[in-house]
Design an enzyme around this catalytic site. Structure first.
Site, mmCIF file in Angstrom:
data_model
loop_
_atom_site.group_PDB
_atom_site.id
_atom_site.type_symbol
_atom_site.label_atom_id
_atom_site.label_comp_id
_atom_site.label_asym_id
_atom_site.label_seq_id
_atom_site.Cartn_x
_atom_site.Cartn_y
_atom_site.Cartn_z
ATOM 1 N N ASP A 1 -11.646 -5.985 -3.316
ATOM 2 C CA ASP A 1 -12.529 -7.154 -3.385
ATOM 3 C C ASP A 1 -13.699 -6.841 -2.931
ATOM 4 O OD1 ASP A 1 -10.629 -7.274 -0.765
ATOM 5 O OD2 ASP A 1 -12.758 -7.785 -0.226
ATOM 6 N N GLU B 1 0.768 -1.351 0.009
ATOM 7 C CA GLU B 1 0.087 0.073 0.007
ATOM 8 C C GLU B 1 0.952 1.333 0.157
ATOM 9 O OE1 GLU B 1 -4.203 -1.271 2.171
ATOM 10 O OE2 GLU B 1 -2.580 -1.337 3.372
HETATM 11 C C1 3QA Z 1 -6.040 -7.924 4.445
HETATM 12 C C2 3QA Z 1 -5.453 -6.470 4.412
HETATM 13 C C3 3QA Z 1 -5.724 -5.714 5.746
HETATM 14 O O1 3QA Z 1 -4.801 -4.707 6.005
HETATM 15 C C4 3QA Z 1 -6.976 -5.075 5.448
HETATM 16 C C5 3QA Z 1 -6.102 -5.445 3.452
HETATM 17 C C6 3QA Z 1 -9.491 -5.407 1.816
HETATM 18 N N1 3QA Z 1 -10.242 -6.335 1.602
HETATM 19 C C7 3QA Z 1 -10.746 -6.753 2.850
HETATM 20 C C8 3QA Z 1 -11.520 -7.481 3.472
HETATM 21 N N2 3QA Z 1 -11.856 -7.608 4.905
HETATM 22 C C9 3QA Z 1 -10.826 -6.984 5.653
HETATM 23 N N3 3QA Z 1 -10.236 -6.015 5.184
HETATM 24 C C10 3QA Z 1 -9.997 -6.024 3.831
HETATM 25 N N4 3QA Z 1 -6.772 -4.428 4.000
HETATM 26 C C11 3QA Z 1 -5.155 -8.631 5.159
HETATM 27 S S1 3QA Z 1 -5.277 -10.299 4.788
HETATM 28 C C12 3QA Z 1 -4.090 -10.569 3.667
HETATM 29 C C13 3QA Z 1 -2.575 -10.980 3.996
HETATM 30 O O2 3QA Z 1 -1.747 -11.384 3.071
HETATM 31 C C14 3QA Z 1 -7.987 -3.979 3.712
HETATM 32 C C15 3QA Z 1 -9.166 -5.139 3.241
HETATM 33 N N5 3QA Z 1 -12.401 -8.315 2.799
HETATM 34 C C16 3QA Z 1 -0.623 -11.537 3.618
HETATM 35 C C17 3QA Z 1 -0.066 -12.487 2.743
HETATM 36 O O3 3QA Z 1 0.032 -13.735 3.331
#
Ligand code: 3QA
Length: 236
Positions: free
Chosen positions: A200, A12
């Site tokens: 998403d 980000e």
């Molecule tokens: C997701 C990130 C966290 O900092 C919140 C993205 C986008 N879509 C979302 C959703 N529910 C909640 N939050 C979000 N951000 C962390 S999990 C992925 C980790 O991967 C916003 C967000 N549907 C790391 C690699 O393994």
């Protein structure tokens, strides 16, 4: 003026750092409490950029440091979010008008969901920064949506959980950091603005969509963030 820009994940803030590198501005770094703070001094202004790591605790830590250690007078959050409304599709951009913590529940004592005594269910973002955001969007011809953003320490990829958040809080987007940044900024009386681009739809396909669009949606938000700080008068 000192401005703090927070992201949650490295993806980000990468496009923000790229911008400053390409502008041949000197970036200093300082590591404190497990986070790297990138400091850019531009004439009389300073911009501090850091990713906090995921979740409300990490983002509260970084917001606190930005304000009380680095002296930031305005806080911006740039990143991605899960869209909860049909008109919020991948790549769309929004600002949070107010934020809440969807995972706070002391309803056993008769309190509303999301409520913490001596705090409030919703924390409002700064009206002045939000109106600057609208004018930035207007001048670059990018549509800017807005609404309630719900934060919690969960990645939402479940239709019934998604519907519950919409019903309970009237939220338009879900993420994991905005409300905690809001709590810290409100506590210190520091104006803040939360930008998020959709990665998403917080549904059963959210993990796949998130992986696919994290980078591109981060760029949308970061690009807007750069225009925003220009509008604030930072000479870049
Ligand atoms: C997701 C990130 C966290 O900092 C919140 C993205 C986008 N879509 C979302 C959703 N529910 C909640 N939050 C979000 N951000 C962390 S999990 C992925 C980790 O991967 C916003 C967000 N549907 C790391 C690699 O393994």
């Amino acid at each position: 003026m000192k401005i703090g820009i927070i992201g949650a994940m490295v993806e980000e803030i990468t496009p923000l750092l790229e911008f400053f590198k390409n502008a041949h501005l000197n970036i200093q770094t300082q590591t404190i409490g497990g986070n790297v703070y990138h400091c850019i001094h531009i004439k009389q202004d300073s911009v501090y950029i850091a990713y906090s790591k995921i979740g409300k605790v990490h983002s509260a830590l970084v917001a606190t440091m930005m304000i009380s250690y680095f002296g930031c007078e305005k806080i911006l959050f740039s990143g991605v979010a899960g869209g909860l409304r049909k008109d919020l599709q991948v790549g769309d951009l929004l600002i949070a008008t107010k934020l809440c913590q969807h995972d706070v529940d002391i309803s056993a004592f008769g309190h509303p969901l999301g409520f913490i005594p001596e705090s409030a269910v919703f924390i409002e973002s700064d009206a002045e920064l939000n109106s600057i955001a609208r004018s930035v969007a207007g001048s670059i011809g990018k549509e800017l949506k807005e609404g309630v953003v719900a934060s919690g320490d969960q990645f939402i990829n479940d239709d019934s959980k998604k519907q519950w958040i919409i019903q309970t809080f009237g939220a338009c987007a879900v993420e994991m950091e905005g409300a905690s940044v809001a709590v810290v900024c409100a506590a210190f009386g520091v104006p803040f603005c939360i930008f998020r681009s959709i990665s998403d739809s917080a549904d059963t396909n959210a993990d796949i969509s998130f992986d696919e669009f994290l980078e591109s949606a981060s760029k949308v938000s970061a690009k807007f963030c750069i225009e925003f700080i220009k509008k604030l008068g930072v000479g870049i």
